[in-house]
Write a protein that holds these residues in place. Structure first.
Motif, PDB file in Angstrom:
ATOM      1  N   ARG A   1       0.835  -1.200   0.000  1.00 32.37           N
ATOM      2  CA  ARG A   1       0.000   0.000   0.000  1.00 32.37           C
ATOM      3  C   ARG A   1       0.867   1.245   0.000  1.00 32.37           C
ATOM      4  N   LEU A   2       0.468   2.239  -0.776  1.00 31.67           N
ATOM      5  CA  LEU A   2       1.158   3.520  -0.797  1.00 31.67           C
ATOM      6  C   LEU A   2       1.269   4.067   0.624  1.00 31.67           C
ATOM      7  N   LYS A   3       0.187   3.942   1.394  1.00 31.63           N
ATOM      8  CA  LYS A   3       0.203   4.392   2.782  1.00 31.63           C
ATOM      9  C   LYS A   3      -0.861   3.604   3.535  1.00 31.63           C
ATOM     10  N   GLU A   4      -0.529   3.149   4.726  1.00 28.43           N
ATOM     11  CA  GLU A   4      -1.532   2.491   5.559  1.00 28.43           C
ATOM     12  C   GLU A   4      -2.527   3.525   6.053  1.00 28.43           C
ATOM     13  N   GLY A   5      -3.776   3.105   6.163  1.00 27.45           N
ATOM     14  CA  GLY A   5      -4.774   3.981   6.773  1.00 27.45           C
ATOM     15  C   GLY A   5      -5.614   4.781   5.798  1.00 27.45           C
ATOM     16  N   PHE A   6      -5.265   4.737   4.504  1.00 28.31           N
ATOM     17  CA  PHE A   6      -6.095   5.439   3.522  1.00 28.31           C
ATOM     18  C   PHE A   6      -7.429   4.727   3.310  1.00 28.31           C
ATOM     19  N   TRP A   7      -7.358   3.380   3.294  1.00 27.73           N
ATOM     20  CA  TRP A   7      -8.588   2.638   3.002  1.00 27.73           C
ATOM     21  C   TRP A   7      -8.589   1.319   3.746  1.00 27.73           C
ATOM     22  N   THR A   8      -9.779   0.704   3.778  1.00 26.68           N
ATOM     23  CA  THR A   8      -9.924  -0.602   4.402  1.00 26.68           C
ATOM     24  C   THR A   8     -10.501  -1.575   3.382  1.00 26.68           C
ATOM     25  N   THR A   9     -10.059  -2.822   3.499  1.00 33.71           N
ATOM     26  CA  THR A   9     -10.669  -3.889   2.704  1.00 33.71           C
ATOM     27  C   THR A   9     -11.318  -4.899   3.644  1.00 33.71           C
ATOM     28  N   ASP A  10     -11.688  -4.432   4.829  1.00 32.12           N
ATOM     29  CA  ASP A  10     -12.342  -5.288   5.813  1.00 32.12           C
ATOM     30  C   ASP A  10     -13.552  -5.982   5.180  1.00 32.12           C
ATOM     31  N   SER A  11     -13.727  -7.268   5.490  1.00 30.22           N
ATOM     32  CA  SER A  11     -14.810  -8.043   4.887  1.00 30.22           C
ATOM     33  C   SER A  11     -16.184  -7.584   5.369  1.00 30.22           C
TER      34      SER A  11
ATOM     35  N   CYS B   1       2.304   2.096  -9.379  1.00 30.56           N
ATOM     36  CA  CYS B   1       3.576   1.918 -10.084  1.00 30.56           C
ATOM     37  C   CYS B   1       4.286   0.726  -9.457  1.00 30.56           C
ATOM     38  N   ASP B   2       5.429   0.386 -10.014  1.00 26.62           N
ATOM     39  CA  ASP B   2       6.320  -0.589  -9.402  1.00 26.62           C
ATOM     40  C   ASP B   2       7.382   0.159  -8.619  1.00 26.62           C
ATOM     41  N   ASP B   3       7.816  -0.424  -7.498  1.00 33.23           N
ATOM     42  CA  ASP B   3       8.949   0.190  -6.809  1.00 33.23           C
ATOM     43  C   ASP B   3      10.252  -0.379  -7.373  1.00 33.23           C
ATOM     44  N   GLN B   4      11.378  -0.007  -6.781  1.00 36.61           N
ATOM     45  CA  GLN B   4      12.684  -0.406  -7.330  1.00 36.61           C
ATOM     46  C   GLN B   4      12.891  -1.914  -7.309  1.00 36.61           C
ATOM     47  N   ASP B   5      12.172  -2.614  -6.414  1.00 37.18           N
ATOM     48  CA  ASP B   5      12.306  -4.062  -6.317  1.00 37.18           C
ATOM     49  C   ASP B   5      11.256  -4.805  -7.136  1.00 37.18           C
ATOM     50  N   GLY B   6      10.456  -4.055  -7.888  1.00 39.95           N
ATOM     51  CA  GLY B   6       9.429  -4.686  -8.709  1.00 39.95           C
ATOM     52  C   GLY B   6       8.148  -4.979  -7.967  1.00 39.95           C
ATOM     53  N   ASN B   7       8.056  -4.517  -6.715  1.00 38.04           N
ATOM     54  CA  ASN B   7       6.803  -4.677  -5.984  1.00 38.04           C
ATOM     55  C   ASN B   7       5.765  -3.697  -6.526  1.00 38.04           C
ATOM     56  N   GLU B   8       4.518  -4.098  -6.420  1.00 40.01           N
ATOM     57  CA  GLU B   8       3.454  -3.231  -6.911  1.00 40.01           C
ATOM     58  C   GLU B   8       2.971  -2.308  -5.796  1.00 40.01           C
ATOM     59  N   ILE B   9       3.046  -1.025  -6.056  1.00 44.19           N
ATOM     60  CA  ILE B   9       2.540  -0.042  -5.099  1.00 44.19           C
ATOM     61  C   ILE B   9       1.074   0.243  -5.454  1.00 44.19           C
ATOM     62  N   MET B  10       0.203   0.015  -4.487  1.00 43.49           N
ATOM     63  CA  MET B  10      -1.223   0.183  -4.714  1.00 43.49           C
ATOM     64  C   MET B  10      -1.704   1.490  -4.090  1.00 43.49           C
ATOM     65  N   THR B  11      -2.666   2.115  -4.739  1.00 35.35           N
ATOM     66  CA  THR B  11      -3.272   3.313  -4.165  1.00 35.35           C
ATOM     67  C   THR B  11      -4.754   3.326  -4.479  1.00 35.35           C
ATOM     68  N   PHE B  12      -5.459   4.271  -3.884  1.00 37.52           N
ATOM     69  CA  PHE B  12      -6.873   4.425  -4.233  1.00 37.52           C
ATOM     70  C   PHE B  12      -6.989   5.365  -5.422  1.00 37.52           C
ATOM     71  N   LYS B  13      -7.992   5.112  -6.232  1.00 41.19           N
ATOM     72  CA  LYS B  13      -8.303   5.980  -7.371  1.00 41.19           C
ATOM     73  C   LYS B  13      -9.829   6.041  -7.476  1.00 41.19           C
ATOM     74  N   PHE B  14     -10.313   6.955  -8.255  1.00 38.99           N
ATOM     75  CA  PHE B  14     -11.723   6.962  -8.576  1.00 38.99           C
ATOM     76  C   PHE B  14     -11.892   6.759 -10.075  1.00 38.99           C
ATOM     77  N   SER B  15     -12.942   6.025 -10.430  1.00 41.18           N
ATOM     78  CA  SER B  15     -13.220   5.713 -11.826  1.00 41.18           C
ATOM     79  C   SER B  15     -14.604   6.250 -12.169  1.00 41.18           C
TER      80      SER B  15
END
Ligand SMILES: [Zn+2]
Length: 144
Positions: free
Chosen positions: A10-20, A127-141
Motif C-alpha cells: 500500500r502507498l500508505k496504511e490507513g487510507f482505506w480498508t478492505t475489511d470483509s 507503479c512498481d517500486d525499485q524491487d518490482g513490488n506493486e505499489i497500490m493506491t486508491f483511485k476513482f473511476s
C-alpha cells in the motif's frame, strides 16, 4: 519465497480498508464528534483543526462520489511525487459525507471524466517500486 516473488504494497496504511465487513474497499476518514467536520485522509492524532477539540474518530466513507474537477496530465511530472504511467488524471471528488478527496482517476477513456459525473472508488496499481513490488493506491473511476 522465489526471487521473482513480487509483493503488493500500500502507498500508505490507513487510507482505506478492505475489511470483509464491507462489500468493497472503502476510504477511512475522521469525523469530529464536537463540530461534525469530516476529514480525509484521517487525522492520526485525533485533533480537529476546525474546532480545536480532540474529538475525532474514524469514519468509513462512501465508495461513490461526484467529480468536482479533474486534469489529464500528458507528461511525467517533475518533483518526484508521481511515478506511475502517463497520461494520468487527477482531481477532486466530493463524497456524500461532505468531504472533498484529492484523487487520481482511472478510466478506459479520459473523455469519460466529466465534472458532476459520479465516480467510484477502486484500489489500483500506482507503479512498481525499485524491487518490482506493486505499489497500490486508491483511485476513482467515472461511472458511465
Ligand atoms: Zn471539530
Amino acid at each position: 519465497m522465489g526471487v521473482n516473488q513480487k509483493k503488493t504494497i500500500r502507498l500508505k496504511e490507513g487510507f482505506w480498508t478492505t475489511d470483509s465487513e464491507y462489500a468493497e474497499p472503502r476510504l477511512i476518514g475522521s469525523k469530529c464528534n464536537n463540530c461534525g467536520e469530516i476529514f480525509f485522509p484521517k487525522k492520526e492524532k485525533g485533533w480537529c483543526i476546525h474546532c480545536q477539540q480532540k474529538a475525532l474518530e474514524d469514519i468509513i466513507l462512501s465508495s461513490e462520489g461526484k467529480i468536482i474537477s479533474f486534469s489529464v496530465v500528458m507528461q511525467q511530472p517533475g518533483g518526484g511525487f508521481y511515478f506511475g504511467p502517463v497520461p494520468y488524471a487527477y482531481g477532486q471528488v466530493d463524497l456524500p459525507e461532505g468531504v472533498r478527496v484529492i484523487t487520481i482517476f482511472t478510466a478506459k477513456d479520459y473523455n469519460d471524466l466529466k465534472v458532476g459525473r459520479k465516480a467510484k472508488l477502486v484500489i489500483d496499481k500506482l507503479c512498481d517500486d525499485q524491487d518490482g513490488n506493486e505499489i497500490m493506491t486508491f483511485k476513482f473511476s467515472p461511472l458511465v
